[in-house]
Design a protein around this motif. Sequence first.
Motif: not given
Length: 369
Positions: A33, A35-36, A64, A81, A141, A160, A360-362
């Motif tokens: 998944r 994350e960055a 991720g 991670k 994603r 990040t 970034i995924m948010d």
Amino acid sequence: MKTTAAVSTGPAQPFTFQELELDDPRPDEILVRVEAVGLCHTDLAMKGMFPDGVAAVLGHEGAGIVERVGSDVTDVRPGDKVILSYASCGACERCTAGHPAYCVRFQQLNASGARADGSPTLTGPDGPVVGSFFGQSSFARYAVTARRNAVVVDPGVDLTLAASFGCGIQTGAGAVVNVLEPGPDSRLAVFGLGGVGMAAIMAAANLDVGQIIGIDLSDSRRATALKTGATHVLDGADPELLTILRELTGGGATHAFDSTAVPAVIRTAAQGLTSLGTLVVVGIGPDVTLDVGDLMSGGKTVRGCIEGDADPQTFIPQLVEWLLKDRFPMPEIVRTFPFSEINEAVAQAKDGSAIKPVLIMDSGATTWH
């Protein structure tokens, strides 16, 4: 499973978001998944390699959390991670000698658009999509990648800041640590202060190199270089640059690094070396004409370098250790963007306003400096 990806459909087209089918991980693969993911100039260069209409998912500085592992994977667990790096076979003579960046199957594994056996990892409504870019295609994603591509890192690391360790930062830092190997008495000149050049400066600072000279056209980047470890900075547009560099270094740099791929800059970097000095180039650009007489009379070396000649499994943990000890000031160069703003990140990468863009995924962009 479904994944949302930023898809390139041609060199002049913006990235568009599509829902694609992502293949299940095979026995030697893992599902991550994302994350960055860092945005690298290689992504932009490869975007231009595909004609209009060809759908491709790029991204090769992914980081991720592991979601699933294949049946043959025993040393990575869901929840770990990971930082994703380039693909290599692990079996050829170069890989087994500790130089996986020069793997004999590098092109096939990293730029063929599919797995090594030709099978796709991504499928769209019109069929297979170019994927497996650097073995990952992390402008998405979720990404499926070989276990060998993934480096498990300390759970406390901020992904990040560390995402770009998989390529650009590894390239600059590795070229200094693994190839140039300067010491406290060395004089290093770094030409080009983008993310790769800044990484070279940070690595040199960790090696306690005596003089670390950053050279760039940008006032702001030169100022940032002083915050990341440079002892001096010079204006790349100064017509007296070569003279000033030689005076500053007492006759020339012992080591030089170029990330610009600009022929005139590379020529200057070679001329700015002292006798027996070494220049490493890491960018691909037009052919370069060098002064062979200068090289011969000075016994100088000019050589290329891929991925910092680094083995990601050992070198990325070193970078992470420096980061966790506040000895690798990534916050000075990272600028983050929501994944949805990938085209803005591309624009700022092209105009130079962002040194190291990271998606970034948010939601919510952050400027670290």
